[in-house]
Design a protein around this motif. Structure first.
Motif, PDB file in Angstrom:
ATOM      1  N   LEU A   1       0.829  -1.211   0.000  1.00 54.00           N
ATOM      2  CA  LEU A   1       0.000   0.000   0.000  1.00 54.00           C
ATOM      3  C   LEU A   1       0.864   1.261   0.000  1.00 54.00           C
ATOM      4  O   LEU A   1       0.458   2.289  -0.546  1.00 54.00           O
ATOM      5  CB  LEU A   1      -0.917  -0.018   1.216  1.00 54.00           C
ATOM      6  N   SER A   2       2.051   1.181   0.586  1.00 57.86           N
ATOM      7  CA  SER A   2       2.917   2.359   0.654  1.00 57.86           C
ATOM      8  C   SER A   2       3.458   2.769  -0.710  1.00 57.86           C
ATOM      9  O   SER A   2       3.952   3.887  -0.870  1.00 57.86           O
ATOM     10  CB  SER A   2       4.088   2.078   1.606  1.00 57.86           C
TER      11      SER A   2
ATOM     12  N   GLY B   1     -13.996  10.319   2.015  1.00 56.56           N
ATOM     13  CA  GLY B   1     -14.163  10.765   0.635  1.00 56.56           C
ATOM     14  C   GLY B   1     -12.848  10.974  -0.080  1.00 56.56           C
ATOM     15  O   GLY B   1     -11.765  10.794   0.488  1.00 56.56           O
ATOM     16  N   GLY B   2     -12.932  11.374  -1.341  1.00 55.05           N
ATOM     17  CA  GLY B   2     -11.762  11.456  -2.203  1.00 55.05           C
ATOM     18  C   GLY B   2     -10.704  12.431  -1.761  1.00 55.05           C
ATOM     19  O   GLY B   2      -9.513  12.173  -1.897  1.00 55.05           O
TER      20      GLY B   2
ATOM     21  N   ASN C   1      -1.194   9.007   3.418  1.00 55.11           N
ATOM     22  CA  ASN C   1      -0.010   8.397   2.832  1.00 55.11           C
ATOM     23  C   ASN C   1       0.605   7.440   3.845  1.00 55.11           C
ATOM     24  O   ASN C   1       0.681   7.750   5.039  1.00 55.11           O
ATOM     25  CB  ASN C   1       1.015   9.465   2.436  1.00 55.11           C
ATOM     26  N   PHE C   2       1.047   6.290   3.353  1.00 53.18           N
ATOM     27  CA  PHE C   2       1.590   5.253   4.221  1.00 53.18           C
ATOM     28  C   PHE C   2       3.035   4.951   3.834  1.00 53.18           C
ATOM     29  O   PHE C   2       3.404   4.998   2.657  1.00 53.18           O
ATOM     30  CB  PHE C   2       0.753   3.971   4.119  1.00 53.18           C
ATOM     31  N   THR C   3       3.815   4.615   4.841  1.00 46.58           N
ATOM     32  CA  THR C   3       5.193   4.184   4.647  1.00 46.58           C
ATOM     33  C   THR C   3       5.438   2.985   5.547  1.00 46.58           C
ATOM     34  O   THR C   3       5.100   3.025   6.743  1.00 46.58           O
ATOM     35  CB  THR C   3       6.197   5.298   4.995  1.00 46.58           C
ATOM     36  N   ASP C   4       5.994   1.927   4.961  1.00 46.17           N
ATOM     37  CA  ASP C   4       6.343   0.739   5.739  1.00 46.17           C
ATOM     38  C   ASP C   4       7.843   0.755   5.962  1.00 46.17           C
ATOM     39  O   ASP C   4       8.626   0.551   5.041  1.00 46.17           O
ATOM     40  CB  ASP C   4       5.913  -0.524   4.993  1.00 46.17           C
TER      41      ASP C   4
ATOM     42  N   SER D   1      -1.233   8.384  -2.374  1.00 44.76           N
ATOM     43  CA  SER D   1      -2.319   8.770  -1.469  1.00 44.76           C
ATOM     44  C   SER D   1      -3.471   7.774  -1.555  1.00 44.76           C
ATOM     45  O   SER D   1      -3.892   7.387  -2.644  1.00 44.76           O
ATOM     46  CB  SER D   1      -2.808  10.177  -1.812  1.00 44.76           C
ATOM     47  N   ILE D   2      -3.982   7.371  -0.386  1.00 41.90           N
ATOM     48  CA  ILE D   2      -5.068   6.385  -0.289  1.00 41.90           C
ATOM     49  C   ILE D   2      -6.317   7.070   0.256  1.00 41.90           C
ATOM     50  O   ILE D   2      -6.270   7.761   1.280  1.00 41.90           O
ATOM     51  CB  ILE D   2      -4.663   5.215   0.632  1.00 41.90           C
TER      52      ILE D   2
END
Length: 264
Positions: free
Chosen positions: A134-135, A145-146, A151-154, A139-140
């Motif tokens: 996912l990272s 809503g949109g 933002n994800f970071t592993d 942007s997720i």
């Protein structure tokens, strides 16, 4: 003649009846076909009660109060139990709300509060191992809503979240069984869609204090240094006095010599 015909017919009928009776006795009785059992209905997945999960963990009382007052709990329950995608919820502890100073939630209206709480959930179940992939997707979108994206970071198995205003990480997994994942975070997620993009810079960390290594006035080392430095200052003073006396004596000799020369 008539009698013989009657006898022949009766004998034939009797013989035919005997053959039929013998055949029925030799043949096995027909096997009764048992009906095919209908397949058992599939078991419905167990109902997941998010209110119960959040009330026994945490403490998440503040977040749970917001869920119930805004009716967002109904949206979360429906997403968890009536969809194929499931839900992932990021829950701040009570201390995260207490430590929130600027920006504050007290100036938000009801719709903004509702959007902020929806912002803490993704409309799909994600196990911790899924955030590595996912990272890489940028942007997720969240349940808000949109425009409300995260933002994800592993980082070596530690999941970091960035909303622009909030930079936090997953500190523990409260519940992670499909279709519901609940992860604890140490900050409230503040979306740019509510608070804007004029984000103040993060203050630099304060420098570490420099330890005072100067010796104490009454310490033996200080006294030894003072006593050790005094003999050095004495020769310096005496040498300067000697040089001054020599200069005066030289000038006196020159003056006397000049007087004698003029006299003669």
């Amino acid at each position: 003649m008539e009698f013989s015909k009657i006898f022949t017919i009766c004998f034939s009928v009797l013989l035919l009846y005997s053959s039929l009776a013998y055949g029925q006795a030799r043949s096995p009785p027909p096997v009764a076909m048992s009906p095919t059992p209908a397949p058992a209905p599939a078991l419905a997945p167990a109902y997941v009660n998010l209110t119960y999960l959040l009330s026994v963990a945490g403490p998440f009382h503040t977040f749970l109060d917001y869920l119930e007052s805004t009716k967002v709990i109904d949206t979360f329950q429906n997403q968890a139990n009536n969809t194929d995608q499931g839900i992932t919820v990021f829950v701040p502890k009570d201390s995260a709300f207490k430590g929130l100073r600027k920006p504050s939630l007290s100036n938000l209206n009801d719709d903004q509060i509702k959007s902020l709480i929806l912002y803490h959930a993704l409309p799909k179940f994600y196990a911790l191992a899924d955030f590595n992939e996912l990272s890489t997707k940028g942007s997720i979108s969240t349940l808000a809503g949109g425009e409300y994206t995260l933002n994800f970071t592993d980082n070596s198995g530690t999941v970091h979240l960035d909303s622009g205003w909030s930079k936090t990480k997953v500190t523990s997994a409260v519940h992670s069984t499909d279709p519901v994942a609940i992860y604890q975070v140490d900050k409230v997620l503040l979306p740019e869609a509510i608070f804007g993009t004029d984000i103040p810079p993060t203050p630099a960390p304060s420098p570490a204090p420099v330890p005072d290594v100067s010796p104490a006035a009454d310490s033996p080392s200080a006294e030894s240094k003072e006593s050790g430095s005094s003999p050095k200052s004495a020769p310096s003073t005496s040498s300067s006095n000697s040089l001054m006396n020599l200069c005066i004596w030289r000038q006196f000799v020159l003056a006397v010599s000049a007087g004698v020369f003029l006299f003669f």
